[in-house]
Scaffold this motif. Structure first.
Motif, PDB file in Angstrom:
ATOM      1  N   GLY A  91       0.802  -1.212   0.000  1.00 19.27           N
ATOM      2  CA  GLY A  91       0.000   0.000   0.000  1.00 19.27           C
ATOM      3  C   GLY A  91       0.831   1.256   0.000  1.00 19.27           C
ATOM      4  N   GLY A  92       0.141   2.366   0.243  1.00 20.12           N
ATOM      5  CA  GLY A  92       0.815   3.639   0.255  1.00 20.12           C
ATOM      6  C   GLY A  92       0.769   4.328  -1.090  1.00 20.12           C
ATOM      7  N   PRO A  93       1.253   5.545  -1.148  1.00 15.94           N
ATOM      8  CA  PRO A  93       1.240   6.300  -2.402  1.00 15.94           C
ATOM      9  C   PRO A  93       2.241   5.736  -3.395  1.00 15.94           C
ATOM     10  N   PRO A  94       2.033   5.987  -4.683  1.00 10.14           N
ATOM     11  CA  PRO A  94       2.985   5.484  -5.673  1.00 10.14           C
ATOM     12  C   PRO A  94       4.292   6.245  -5.607  1.00 10.14           C
ATOM     13  N   ALA A  95       5.365   5.578  -5.943  1.00 13.55           N
ATOM     14  CA  ALA A  95       6.658   6.248  -5.963  1.00 13.55           C
ATOM     15  C   ALA A  95       6.719   7.204  -7.134  1.00 13.55           C
ATOM     16  N   GLY A  96       7.165   8.417  -6.875  1.00 14.76           N
ATOM     17  CA  GLY A  96       7.335   9.382  -7.945  1.00 14.76           C
ATOM     18  C   GLY A  96       8.613   9.126  -8.719  1.00 14.76           C
ATOM     19  N   PRO A  97       8.821   9.846  -9.829  1.00 14.11           N
ATOM     20  CA  PRO A  97      10.008   9.618 -10.651  1.00 14.11           C
ATOM     21  C   PRO A  97      11.329   9.780  -9.908  1.00 14.11           C
ATOM     22  N   ARG A  98      11.397  10.718  -8.959  1.00 13.56           N
ATOM     23  CA  ARG A  98      12.649  10.937  -8.235  1.00 13.56           C
ATOM     24  C   ARG A  98      13.039   9.753  -7.372  1.00 13.56           C
ATOM     25  N   ALA A  99      12.074   8.936  -6.982  1.00 10.22           N
ATOM     26  CA  ALA A  99      12.370   7.792  -6.120  1.00 10.22           C
ATOM     27  C   ALA A  99      12.847   6.570  -6.904  1.00 10.22           C
ATOM     28  N   GLY A 127       7.045   0.815 -11.775  1.00 11.74           N
ATOM     29  CA  GLY A 127       5.950   1.034 -12.713  1.00 11.74           C
ATOM     30  C   GLY A 127       5.248   2.358 -12.494  1.00 11.74           C
ATOM     31  N   SER A 128       4.946   2.674 -11.244  1.00 12.73           N
ATOM     32  CA  SER A 128       4.256   3.940 -10.981  1.00 12.73           C
ATOM     33  C   SER A 128       5.156   5.130 -11.259  1.00 12.73           C
ATOM     34  N   GLY A 129       6.454   5.013 -10.947  1.00 11.69           N
ATOM     35  CA  GLY A 129       7.366   6.112 -11.199  1.00 11.69           C
ATOM     36  C   GLY A 129       7.508   6.418 -12.676  1.00 11.69           C
ATOM     37  N   LEU A 130       7.634   5.372 -13.494  1.00 11.76           N
ATOM     38  CA  LEU A 130       7.749   5.582 -14.935  1.00 11.76           C
ATOM     39  C   LEU A 130       6.444   6.111 -15.517  1.00 11.76           C
ATOM     40  N   ALA A 131       5.322   5.625 -15.012  1.00 16.89           N
ATOM     41  CA  ALA A 131       4.031   6.104 -15.521  1.00 16.89           C
ATOM     42  C   ALA A 131       3.826   7.574 -15.185  1.00 16.89           C
ATOM     43  N   LEU A 132       4.172   7.964 -13.962  1.00 23.48           N
ATOM     44  CA  LEU A 132       4.029   9.371 -13.586  1.00 23.48           C
ATOM     45  C   LEU A 132       5.021  10.251 -14.334  1.00 23.48           C
ATOM     46  N   LEU A 133       6.168   9.692 -14.681  1.00 22.70           N
ATOM     47  CA  LEU A 133       7.124  10.452 -15.472  1.00 22.70           C
ATOM     48  C   LEU A 133       6.544  10.800 -16.838  1.00 22.70           C
ATOM     49  N   PRO A 139       3.042  14.389 -10.121  1.00 19.22           N
ATOM     50  CA  PRO A 139       1.829  14.606  -9.360  1.00 19.22           C
ATOM     51  C   PRO A 139       1.272  16.017  -9.425  1.00 19.22           C
ATOM     52  N   ALA A 140       1.866  16.895 -10.200  1.00 18.45           N
ATOM     53  CA  ALA A 140       1.372  18.263 -10.225  1.00 18.45           C
ATOM     54  C   ALA A 140       0.080  18.402 -11.023  1.00 18.45           C
TER      55      ALA A 140
END
Length: 441
Positions: A91-99, A127-133, A139-140
């Motif tokens: 669980g928890g929030p997805p990792a952003g690209p910086r992580a 997966g979440s970091g690349l998708a958010l990238l 997340p903005a």
């Protein structure tokens, strides 16, 4: 529902989903492939080069010490702290690209050294970091878009290691805790992204020849329909498995609090303690320490193919030593909690399968479902995972699988004591969005 499907933004999101799934799957493929190659080198090639047919009992001690020394600066200095703490489940929030760099480095270096954790959580973070990238603003943007895109990326990533998009989609649906059309709107891009990713993942496996080490059972014991004896012994066994998983998680929460101060030094201490538990298993059983040190997706395949090759004493030692090591790792190291839990559940159930009327195949099926339900808190996803892993043998075992997953889920919730003041999830970073995820809670 119909108006949402007609929205131009949502249509664009559906069209974007396979484009997200492909690069996420390629990245996950090479991460898992390289991790498996390093794992073979550490636990097979290197011991053979040193003159040992199998790793000696002391092998985990320097390996885990090295893992702790490598992980300590990642946890304390890199953005994202190397990924979320596994005691929090998935669980928890997805990792952003910086992580992402820290997550990849932690997984690629420490998992092959035997930190008793799986690759599923790092894959979801990747997966979440690349998708958010791909959103170019992370997340903005619109929070709903961020949540859906991050979840689609995580689902595409987890589908590669769980054998396809079906389990990942059910896990997403159950974990999202949404209702009606909102659930469908979230699930559609996740299905498309994970299906595209699974196709690419399979193709790359044939093309490169790399071993991806997914959670699978190449062979299972001959199937028989469960009878009264299987339910008589199986349901208490499911409750026992839930207690074991909950106890290990409680140890993980205490370890998490302990590592809140002097994190770098105590991370190394915890990694060394994990190595000590694995070494004790090898000393007690005379078997390879890799069985207890690695995540479990390879060991469970061998266990299912020939369960009688494991004495009951070895199974009990595996549950005890790996269980303690896993509990320590949950609160201090980085990785996923599901694969080791599945192995612990299967070993616990098979250790009980010699009881009168309790068959080997029903025990294996029940152990997988019960452990997955206890560690994820998702009984439906756990039952689907067990059914897919058991293959043809699952048809007759489905009533026992469903009953075992429900019993384990209920017992785990009843015996679990949430420790006050537990440290926050390390994946809650400034560049992380919000994702409904599968967790232990």
């Amino acid at each position: 529902m119909r108006s949402a499907l007609r929205e131009r933004g949502y249509v664009r999101l559906l069209l974007l989903s396979p484009l997200l799934g492909v690069p996420v799957s390629v990245a996950c493929f090479f991460l898992v492939g390289f991790q498996q190659e390093l794992q073979h080198w550490v636990w097979e090639s290197l011991p053979e080069a040193a003159g040992h047919r199998t790793p000696p009992w002391w092998w985990p001690l320097p390996a885990l010490l090295l893992a702790g020394l490598v992980l300590a600066p990642i946890v304390t200095r890199l953005p994202g702290a190397g990924g979320h703490v596994p005691v929090h489940g998935l669980g928890g929030p997805p990792a952003g690209p910086r992580a992402v760099p820290g997550v990849v480095l932690a997984a690629l270096v420490t998992l092959p050294l035997g930190v008793v954790l799986g690759p599923e959580a790092p894959l979801m973070a990747l997966g979440s970091g690349l998708a958010l990238l791909a959103l170019r603003g992370g997340p903005a943007g619109d929070p709903r878009t961020v949540a859906v895109v991050g979840t689609a990326g995580s689902t595409a990533a987890i589908s590669t290691i769980l054998g396809g998009p079906l389990v990942a989609a059910v896990l997403t649906l159950e974990a999202a805790a949404l209702g009606g059309s909102r659930m469908v709107l979230l699930l559609l891009p996740c299905l498309i992204a994970s299906a595209a990713g699974a196709l690419v993942f399979t193709g790359f496996g044939h093309w490169t020849g790399l071993d991806i080490g997914d959670l699978s059972l190449p062979a299972v014991p001959p199937g028989t329909a469960p009878d009264a004896g299987d339910f008589l012994w199986g349901l208490p066994a499911a409750a026992l498995i839930a207690v074991v998983i909950a106890a290990a998680r409680g140890l993980g929460l205490r370890t998490l609090r302990w590592t809140g101060r002097y994190t770098a030094v105590r991370t190394v201490v915890c990694a060394t303690a994990v190595g000590g538990c694995v070494a004790v298993y090898a000393l007690l059983t005379g078997r390879s320490p890799a069985e207890a040190a690695l995540s479990g997706q390879n060991a469970i395949g061998g266990l299912a193919a020939d369960p009688h090759a494991w004495p009951v004493a070895a199974l009990v030692a595996l549950v005890a030593c790996k269980g303690v090591a896993w509990g320590i790792a949950l609160g201090s190291l980085r990785g996923g909690p599901i694969f080791p839990a599945v192995l612990l559940g299967a070993a616990s159930a098979l250790a009980c399968s010699g009881l009168p009327g309790f068959g080997t195949t029903p025990a294996l099926a029940l152990g997988i479902a019960a452990a997955a339900a206890a560690v994820t808190g998702l009984p439906l996803s756990s039952a689907v995972l067990a059914v897919l892993l058991m293959g043809r043998a699952a048809h007759d075992q489905m009533p026992l699988i469903v009953a075992g997953s429900v019993v384990a889920f209920v017992v785990a919730q009843l015996v679990r004591r949430e420790e006050a003041g537990a440290a926050p999830d390390a994946r809650t970073t400034p560049d992380a969005g919000v994702r409904p995820g599968a967790g232990a809670d």
